[in-house]
Write a protein that holds these residues in place. Structure first.
Motif, PDB file in Angstrom:
ATOM      1  N   ARG A 106       0.822  -1.212   0.000  1.00  0.00           N
ATOM      2  CA  ARG A 106       0.000   0.000   0.000  1.00  0.00           C
ATOM      3  C   ARG A 106       0.856   1.261   0.000  1.00  0.00           C
ATOM      4  N   ALA A 107       1.984   1.230   0.709  1.00  0.00           N
ATOM      5  CA  ALA A 107       2.868   2.397   0.723  1.00  0.00           C
ATOM      6  C   ALA A 107       3.339   2.737  -0.682  1.00  0.00           C
ATOM      7  N   GLY A 108       3.591   1.713  -1.498  1.00  0.00           N
ATOM      8  CA  GLY A 108       4.003   1.948  -2.873  1.00  0.00           C
ATOM      9  C   GLY A 108       2.907   2.588  -3.699  1.00  0.00           C
ATOM     10  N   PHE A 109       1.671   2.145  -3.466  1.00  0.00           N
ATOM     11  CA  PHE A 109       0.558   2.746  -4.207  1.00  0.00           C
ATOM     12  C   PHE A 109       0.355   4.198  -3.801  1.00  0.00           C
ATOM     13  N   ILE A 110       0.353   4.451  -2.494  1.00  0.00           N
ATOM     14  CA  ILE A 110       0.067   5.803  -2.020  1.00  0.00           C
ATOM     15  C   ILE A 110       1.139   6.796  -2.438  1.00  0.00           C
ATOM     16  N   THR A 111       2.395   6.425  -2.292  1.00  0.00           N
ATOM     17  CA  THR A 111       3.469   7.385  -2.547  1.00  0.00           C
ATOM     18  C   THR A 111       3.940   7.413  -3.991  1.00  0.00           C
ATOM     19  N   ILE A 112       3.820   6.293  -4.704  1.00  0.00           N
ATOM     20  CA  ILE A 112       4.375   6.226  -6.056  1.00  0.00           C
ATOM     21  C   ILE A 112       3.289   6.282  -7.136  1.00  0.00           C
ATOM     22  N   LEU A 113       2.300   5.414  -7.041  1.00  0.00           N
ATOM     23  CA  LEU A 113       1.343   5.287  -8.140  1.00  0.00           C
ATOM     24  C   LEU A 113       0.191   6.287  -8.077  1.00  0.00           C
ATOM     25  N   ARG A 114      -0.365   6.486  -6.907  1.00  0.00           N
ATOM     26  CA  ARG A 114      -1.552   7.335  -6.810  1.00  0.00           C
ATOM     27  C   ARG A 114      -1.350   8.716  -7.443  1.00  0.00           C
ATOM     28  N   PRO A 115      -0.190   9.368  -7.253  1.00  0.00           N
ATOM     29  CA  PRO A 115      -0.041  10.704  -7.836  1.00  0.00           C
ATOM     30  C   PRO A 115       0.059  10.737  -9.363  1.00  0.00           C
ATOM     31  N   ILE A 245      -2.264   3.510  20.299  1.00  0.00           N
ATOM     32  CA  ILE A 245      -1.141   4.152  19.612  1.00  0.00           C
ATOM     33  C   ILE A 245      -0.624   3.193  18.555  1.00  0.00           C
ATOM     34  N   THR A 246      -0.287   3.711  17.388  1.00  0.00           N
ATOM     35  CA  THR A 246       0.312   2.865  16.350  1.00  0.00           C
ATOM     36  C   THR A 246       1.565   3.528  15.813  1.00  0.00           C
ATOM     37  N   TYR A 247       2.404   2.721  15.195  1.00  0.00           N
ATOM     38  CA  TYR A 247       3.689   3.169  14.637  1.00  0.00           C
ATOM     39  C   TYR A 247       3.615   2.935  13.141  1.00  0.00           C
ATOM     40  N   SER A 248       3.593   4.004  12.362  1.00  0.00           N
ATOM     41  CA  SER A 248       3.207   3.882  10.963  1.00  0.00           C
ATOM     42  C   SER A 248       4.127   4.670  10.052  1.00  0.00           C
ATOM     43  N   ALA A 249       4.262   4.184   8.816  1.00  0.00           N
ATOM     44  CA  ALA A 249       4.914   4.969   7.770  1.00  0.00           C
ATOM     45  C   ALA A 249       4.144   6.277   7.579  1.00  0.00           C
ATOM     46  N   SER A 250       4.867   7.362   7.424  1.00  0.00           N
ATOM     47  CA  SER A 250       4.237   8.680   7.371  1.00  0.00           C
ATOM     48  C   SER A 250       3.252   8.824   6.225  1.00  0.00           C
ATOM     49  N   CYS A 251       3.442   8.074   5.147  1.00  0.00           N
ATOM     50  CA  CYS A 251       2.522   8.182   4.012  1.00  0.00           C
ATOM     51  C   CYS A 251       1.114   7.724   4.373  1.00  0.00           C
ATOM     52  N   TYR A 252       0.993   6.849   5.388  1.00  0.00           N
ATOM     53  CA  TYR A 252      -0.315   6.368   5.803  1.00  0.00           C
ATOM     54  C   TYR A 252      -1.036   7.353   6.725  1.00  0.00           C
ATOM     55  N   VAL A 253      -0.305   8.215   7.410  1.00  0.00           N
ATOM     56  CA  VAL A 253      -0.915   9.067   8.438  1.00  0.00           C
ATOM     57  C   VAL A 253      -0.798  10.559   8.133  1.00  0.00           C
ATOM     58  N   HIS A 254      -0.078  10.904   7.088  1.00  0.00           N
ATOM     59  CA  HIS A 254       0.168  12.311   6.757  1.00  0.00           C
ATOM     60  C   HIS A 254      -1.125  13.108   6.681  1.00  0.00           C
ATOM     61  N   ASP A 255      -2.091  12.633   5.904  1.00  0.00           N
ATOM     62  CA  ASP A 255      -3.347  13.371   5.731  1.00  0.00           C
ATOM     63  C   ASP A 255      -4.171  13.403   7.014  1.00  0.00           C
ATOM     64  N   SER A 256      -4.168  12.303   7.771  1.00  0.00           N
ATOM     65  CA  SER A 256      -4.938  12.250   9.010  1.00  0.00           C
ATOM     66  C   SER A 256      -4.384  13.215  10.054  1.00  0.00           C
ATOM     67  N   ILE A 257      -3.067  13.377  10.087  1.00  0.00           N
ATOM     68  CA  ILE A 257      -2.468  14.365  10.988  1.00  0.00           C
ATOM     69  C   ILE A 257      -2.889  15.769  10.567  1.00  0.00           C
ATOM     70  N   ALA A 258      -2.857  16.024   9.254  1.00  0.00           N
ATOM     71  CA  ALA A 258      -3.237  17.342   8.754  1.00  0.00           C
ATOM     72  C   ALA A 258      -4.695  17.671   9.072  1.00  0.00           C
ATOM     73  N   ARG A 259      -5.561  16.662   9.088  1.00  0.00           N
ATOM     74  CA  ARG A 259      -6.981  16.884   9.381  1.00  0.00           C
ATOM     75  C   ARG A 259      -7.277  16.905  10.878  1.00  0.00           C
TER      76      ARG A 259
END
Length: 308
Positions: A106-115, A245-259
Protein backbone atom coordinates in the motif's frame (compact mmCIF):
# COMPACT_ATOMS: atom_id res chain seq x y z
CA UNK A 1 -3.73 -26.13 -42.52
CA UNK A 2 -5.82 -23.03 -43.17
CA UNK A 3 -4.89 -19.59 -41.87
CA UNK A 4 -8.02 -19.54 -39.67
CA UNK A 5 -7.01 -22.86 -38.06
CA UNK A 6 -3.52 -21.49 -37.35
CA UNK A 7 -5.01 -18.33 -35.88
CA UNK A 8 -7.43 -20.32 -33.71
CA UNK A 9 -4.63 -22.48 -32.40
CA UNK A 10 -2.50 -19.47 -31.53
CA UNK A 11 -5.40 -17.79 -29.76
CA UNK A 12 -6.05 -21.03 -27.87
CA UNK A 13 -2.43 -21.08 -26.67
CA UNK A 14 -2.61 -17.45 -25.55
CA UNK A 15 -5.81 -18.18 -23.65
CA UNK A 16 -4.30 -21.31 -22.12
CA UNK A 17 -1.37 -19.25 -20.76
CA UNK A 18 -3.76 -16.61 -19.45
CA UNK A 19 -5.92 -19.15 -17.57
CA UNK A 20 -2.86 -20.91 -16.14
CA UNK A 21 -1.40 -17.65 -14.82
CA UNK A 22 -4.69 -16.16 -13.59
CA UNK A 23 -5.78 -19.54 -12.14
CA UNK A 24 -9.29 -18.99 -13.37
CA UNK A 25 -11.32 -18.52 -16.55
CA UNK A 26 -13.09 -15.34 -15.53
CA UNK A 27 -10.02 -13.31 -14.49
CA UNK A 28 -8.19 -14.56 -17.59
CA UNK A 29 -11.10 -13.48 -19.77
CA UNK A 30 -11.09 -10.03 -18.18
CA UNK A 31 -7.36 -9.72 -18.76
CA UNK A 32 -7.68 -10.59 -22.45
CA UNK A 33 -10.92 -8.70 -23.01
CA UNK A 34 -12.98 -11.73 -24.12
CA UNK A 35 -16.04 -13.47 -22.67
CA UNK A 36 -15.59 -16.37 -20.22
CA UNK A 37 -17.61 -18.58 -22.55
CA UNK A 38 -15.24 -17.84 -25.44
CA UNK A 39 -12.33 -18.61 -23.14
CA UNK A 40 -13.82 -21.94 -22.05
CA UNK A 41 -14.57 -22.95 -25.63
CA UNK A 42 -11.03 -22.13 -26.76
CA UNK A 43 -9.56 -24.26 -23.96
CA UNK A 44 -11.91 -27.17 -24.77
CA UNK A 45 -10.87 -27.00 -28.42
CA UNK A 46 -7.20 -26.98 -27.43
CA UNK A 47 -7.66 -29.97 -25.12
CA UNK A 48 -9.44 -31.88 -27.88
CA UNK A 49 -6.62 -31.21 -30.32
CA UNK A 50 -3.99 -32.28 -27.79
CA UNK A 51 -5.94 -35.24 -26.46
CA UNK A 52 -5.29 -34.28 -22.83
CA UNK A 53 -7.08 -32.38 -20.10
CA UNK A 54 -5.00 -29.33 -19.26
CA UNK A 55 -6.97 -28.12 -16.24
CA UNK A 56 -8.70 -29.73 -13.28
CA UNK A 57 -11.81 -27.68 -12.60
CA UNK A 58 -13.85 -27.42 -9.42
CA UNK A 59 -16.42 -24.90 -8.28
CA UNK A 60 -13.70 -23.13 -6.29
CA UNK A 61 -10.49 -23.50 -8.26
CA UNK A 62 -8.87 -24.09 -11.62
CA UNK A 63 -5.48 -25.82 -11.57
CA UNK A 64 -3.17 -27.30 -14.15
CA UNK A 65 -3.11 -31.06 -14.50
CA UNK A 66 0.20 -32.86 -14.75
CA UNK A 67 -0.06 -32.76 -18.55
CA UNK A 68 -1.05 -29.08 -18.31
CA UNK A 69 2.02 -28.31 -16.20
CA UNK A 70 4.32 -29.98 -18.73
CA UNK A 71 2.63 -28.23 -21.63
CA UNK A 72 2.77 -24.86 -19.86
CA UNK A 73 6.52 -25.15 -19.20
CA UNK A 74 7.14 -25.84 -22.90
CA UNK A 75 4.91 -23.22 -24.53
CA UNK A 76 4.88 -20.33 -22.04
CA UNK A 77 8.29 -18.86 -22.99
CA UNK A 78 7.44 -18.88 -26.69
CA UNK A 79 4.04 -17.28 -26.18
CA UNK A 80 5.56 -14.57 -24.01
CA UNK A 81 8.12 -13.85 -26.74
CA UNK A 82 5.31 -13.55 -29.30
CA UNK A 83 3.35 -11.17 -27.09
CA UNK A 84 6.47 -9.14 -26.34
CA UNK A 85 7.31 -8.95 -30.04
CA UNK A 86 3.84 -7.64 -30.90
CA UNK A 87 4.14 -5.04 -28.17
CA UNK A 88 7.56 -3.98 -29.49
CA UNK A 89 6.08 -3.49 -32.96
CA UNK A 90 3.41 -1.27 -31.47
CA UNK A 91 6.11 1.04 -30.12
CA UNK A 92 7.15 1.85 -33.68
CA UNK A 93 4.10 4.10 -33.73
CA UNK A 94 4.85 5.38 -30.21
CA UNK A 95 1.95 3.34 -28.83
CA UNK A 96 3.16 0.76 -26.31
CA UNK A 97 0.41 -1.65 -25.35
CA UNK A 98 -0.48 -4.62 -23.20
CA UNK A 99 -1.26 -5.41 -19.58
CA UNK A 100 1.34 -4.15 -17.11
CA UNK A 101 1.13 -6.35 -14.00
CA UNK A 102 2.63 -4.83 -10.84
CA UNK A 103 2.93 -6.15 -7.29
CA UNK A 104 3.37 -3.60 -4.50
CA UNK A 105 2.51 -2.70 -0.89
CA UNK A 106 0.00 0.00 0.00
CA UNK A 107 2.87 2.40 0.72
CA UNK A 108 4.00 1.95 -2.87
CA UNK A 109 0.56 2.75 -4.21
CA UNK A 110 0.07 5.80 -2.02
CA UNK A 111 3.47 7.39 -2.55
CA UNK A 112 4.38 6.23 -6.06
CA UNK A 113 1.34 5.29 -8.14
CA UNK A 114 -1.55 7.34 -6.81
CA UNK A 115 -0.04 10.70 -7.84
CA UNK A 116 0.69 9.66 -11.43
CA UNK A 117 -1.51 6.73 -12.44
CA UNK A 118 -4.32 8.77 -14.01
CA UNK A 119 -2.01 10.86 -16.21
CA UNK A 120 0.02 7.81 -17.18
CA UNK A 121 -3.13 6.05 -18.38
CA UNK A 122 -4.10 9.15 -20.35
CA UNK A 123 -0.70 9.26 -22.04
CA UNK A 124 -0.63 5.52 -22.77
CA UNK A 125 -4.24 4.48 -23.42
CA UNK A 126 -3.23 1.10 -24.87
CA UNK A 127 -1.54 0.01 -21.63
CA UNK A 128 -3.76 -1.52 -18.93
CA UNK A 129 -2.39 -1.61 -15.38
CA UNK A 130 -3.15 -4.68 -13.26
CA UNK A 131 -2.24 -4.01 -9.60
CA UNK A 132 -1.80 -6.60 -6.85
CA UNK A 133 -1.49 -4.69 -3.56
CA UNK A 134 -0.25 -6.81 -0.67
CA UNK A 135 2.11 -6.49 2.27
CA UNK A 136 3.72 -9.92 1.98
CA UNK A 137 6.67 -10.49 -0.30
CA UNK A 138 5.99 -12.53 -3.42
CA UNK A 139 8.12 -14.02 -6.16
CA UNK A 140 7.29 -11.73 -9.07
CA UNK A 141 8.65 -14.24 -11.57
CA UNK A 142 6.51 -17.07 -10.21
CA UNK A 143 3.55 -14.70 -9.96
CA UNK A 144 3.97 -13.60 -13.61
CA UNK A 145 4.35 -9.92 -12.69
CA UNK A 146 6.20 -7.52 -14.94
CA UNK A 147 7.66 -5.68 -11.96
CA UNK A 148 7.29 -5.06 -8.25
CA UNK A 149 7.68 -2.11 -5.91
CA UNK A 150 9.16 -2.66 -2.45
CA UNK A 151 11.38 -0.98 0.12
CA UNK A 152 14.93 -1.13 -1.19
CA UNK A 153 16.29 -3.40 1.56
CA UNK A 154 13.79 -6.14 0.63
CA UNK A 155 14.83 -6.52 -3.02
CA UNK A 156 16.90 -9.57 -3.96
CA UNK A 157 20.33 -9.13 -5.54
CA UNK A 158 19.31 -10.88 -8.77
CA UNK A 159 16.81 -8.10 -9.54
CA UNK A 160 17.31 -4.81 -11.37
CA UNK A 161 16.21 -2.05 -8.98
CA UNK A 162 15.17 1.49 -9.93
CA UNK A 163 15.22 3.90 -6.99
CA UNK A 164 11.96 5.84 -6.73
CA UNK A 165 12.52 8.13 -3.80
CA UNK A 166 14.14 8.95 -0.47
CA UNK A 167 13.56 7.15 2.83
CA UNK A 168 10.09 7.31 4.40
CA UNK A 169 9.71 8.36 8.02
CA UNK A 170 7.91 6.22 10.62
CA UNK A 171 5.82 8.11 13.16
CA UNK A 172 4.09 7.28 16.43
CA UNK A 173 0.47 8.49 16.34
CA UNK A 174 -2.80 8.31 18.25
CA UNK A 175 -6.14 10.08 18.18
CA UNK A 176 -6.75 13.23 20.25
CA UNK A 177 -9.51 11.32 22.07
CA UNK A 178 -7.11 8.56 23.11
CA UNK A 179 -4.57 11.08 24.40
CA UNK A 180 -7.26 12.98 26.29
CA UNK A 181 -8.33 9.75 28.01
CA UNK A 182 -5.00 8.05 28.68
CA UNK A 183 -2.43 10.84 28.54
CA UNK A 184 0.62 11.59 26.42
CA UNK A 185 3.71 9.39 26.92
CA UNK A 186 6.81 11.32 27.91
CA UNK A 187 9.39 8.73 26.81
CA UNK A 188 9.51 5.46 24.81
CA UNK A 189 9.38 3.23 27.93
CA UNK A 190 5.97 4.66 28.80
CA UNK A 191 4.60 3.17 25.58
CA UNK A 192 4.67 -0.18 27.41
CA UNK A 193 1.90 1.12 29.67
CA UNK A 194 -0.38 2.04 26.74
CA UNK A 195 -2.69 0.12 24.43
CA UNK A 196 -0.95 -0.19 21.08
CA UNK A 197 -1.89 -1.34 17.60
CA UNK A 198 0.68 -3.73 16.19
CA UNK A 199 1.61 -5.16 12.81
CA UNK A 200 2.00 -8.88 12.06
CA UNK A 201 4.25 -9.93 9.17
CA UNK A 202 2.35 -12.07 6.67
CA UNK A 203 5.51 -13.93 5.70
CA UNK A 204 6.45 -15.38 9.11
CA UNK A 205 3.56 -14.46 11.41
CA UNK A 206 5.77 -12.52 13.80
CA UNK A 207 4.61 -9.32 15.47
CA UNK A 208 6.85 -6.42 14.57
CA UNK A 209 8.89 -4.85 17.36
CA UNK A 210 9.07 -1.07 17.42
CA UNK A 211 12.51 0.39 16.71
CA UNK A 212 12.74 4.01 17.86
CA UNK A 213 15.68 6.30 17.17
CA UNK A 214 16.63 9.73 18.48
CA UNK A 215 20.07 10.75 17.35
CA UNK A 216 22.47 8.12 18.65
CA UNK A 217 19.85 6.65 21.02
CA UNK A 218 18.04 3.47 19.96
CA UNK A 219 15.19 1.68 21.72
CA UNK A 220 13.50 -1.62 20.75
CA UNK A 221 10.09 -2.32 22.26
CA UNK A 222 7.68 -5.26 22.30
CA UNK A 223 4.62 -3.17 23.08
CA UNK A 224 1.30 -4.27 24.55
CA UNK A 225 -0.75 -4.85 21.41
CA UNK A 226 -4.43 -4.46 22.06
CA UNK A 227 -5.02 -4.96 18.32
CA UNK A 228 -2.79 -6.73 15.79
CA UNK A 229 -3.25 -6.57 12.03
CA UNK A 230 -1.33 -7.38 8.87
CA UNK A 231 -2.84 -4.34 7.10
CA UNK A 232 -1.10 -1.03 7.89
CA UNK A 233 -4.11 1.03 6.84
CA UNK A 234 -6.34 -0.97 9.18
CA UNK A 235 -3.94 -0.09 12.02
CA UNK A 236 -4.26 3.58 11.14
CA UNK A 237 -8.06 3.39 11.02
CA UNK A 238 -8.10 1.75 14.46
CA UNK A 239 -5.89 4.53 15.80
CA UNK A 240 -8.23 7.18 14.37
CA UNK A 241 -11.11 5.49 16.20
CA UNK A 242 -9.21 5.81 19.48
CA UNK A 243 -8.16 2.18 19.93
CA UNK A 244 -4.54 2.97 20.77
CA UNK A 245 -1.14 4.15 19.61
CA UNK A 246 0.31 2.87 16.35
CA UNK A 247 3.69 3.17 14.64
CA UNK A 248 3.21 3.88 10.96
CA UNK A 249 4.91 4.97 7.77
CA UNK A 250 4.24 8.68 7.37
CA UNK A 251 2.52 8.18 4.01
CA UNK A 252 -0.31 6.37 5.80
CA UNK A 253 -0.92 9.07 8.44
CA UNK A 254 0.17 12.31 6.76
CA UNK A 255 -3.35 13.37 5.73
CA UNK A 256 -4.94 12.25 9.01
CA UNK A 257 -2.47 14.37 10.99
CA UNK A 258 -3.24 17.34 8.75
CA UNK A 259 -6.98 16.88 9.38
CA UNK A 260 -6.49 16.61 13.13
CA UNK A 261 -7.67 12.99 13.27
CA UNK A 262 -4.30 11.89 14.62
CA UNK A 263 -1.54 13.58 16.62
CA UNK A 264 2.12 12.66 16.83
CA UNK A 265 3.45 10.91 19.90
CA UNK A 266 7.06 11.49 20.99
CA UNK A 267 7.86 13.52 17.86
CA UNK A 268 11.61 13.45 18.59
CA UNK A 269 11.56 9.65 18.24
CA UNK A 270 11.03 7.67 15.06
CA UNK A 271 12.71 5.71 12.32
CA UNK A 272 13.45 5.84 8.60
CA UNK A 273 12.30 3.11 6.23
CA UNK A 274 14.50 2.61 3.14
CA UNK A 275 13.24 4.32 0.01
CA UNK A 276 10.90 2.50 -2.36
CA UNK A 277 12.24 1.01 -5.57
CA UNK A 278 10.73 -0.62 -8.64
CA UNK A 279 12.37 -3.93 -9.53
CA UNK A 280 12.26 -6.58 -12.24
CA UNK A 281 14.31 -9.69 -13.11
CA UNK A 282 17.79 -9.12 -14.50
CA UNK A 283 18.75 -10.64 -17.82
CA UNK A 284 15.39 -10.07 -19.52
CA UNK A 285 14.44 -7.87 -22.42
CA UNK A 286 12.43 -5.12 -20.78
CA UNK A 287 9.04 -4.91 -22.55
CA UNK A 288 8.04 -1.55 -23.98
CA UNK A 289 5.10 -1.17 -21.58
CA UNK A 290 7.45 -1.45 -18.58
CA UNK A 291 10.15 0.71 -20.13
CA UNK A 292 7.80 3.65 -20.73
CA UNK A 293 6.34 3.22 -17.24
CA UNK A 294 9.80 3.46 -15.66
CA UNK A 295 10.63 6.51 -17.78
CA UNK A 296 7.35 8.14 -16.79
CA UNK A 297 8.00 7.53 -13.09
CA UNK A 298 11.47 9.03 -13.33
CA UNK A 299 10.18 12.11 -15.10
CA UNK A 300 6.96 12.82 -13.23
CA UNK A 301 7.30 11.45 -9.71
CA UNK A 302 6.63 14.31 -7.30
CA UNK A 303 9.56 14.29 -4.90
CA UNK A 304 7.81 16.83 -2.70
CA UNK A 305 5.32 14.15 -1.65
CA UNK A 306 8.01 11.77 -0.37
CA UNK A 307 6.78 11.95 3.27
CA UNK A 308 10.24 12.16 4.81
Amino acid sequence: MTQSMKRDQLEGLVMFIAVAEAKGFTPAAVRLGVTPSAMSQAIRNLEERLGHSLFSRTTRSVNLTEAGEQFYERVAPGIRDLVSASEELATLGNQPQGVLRLNLPRAGFITILRPIIDKFCENYPRIRIDLSIESSLVDIVDGRFDAGIRFGNLIENDMVAVNLGPPIAELLVASPAYIAKFGMPDNPKELLEHSCIGFRYSTNGQIRRWKLLRGAEEVHLSVNCRIITNDPLAAVECAIEGAGITYSASCYVHDSIARGELVRILPDWGNQLPGLALYYPSGIRVPAKLRVFIDYLRKHLNRQDSFT
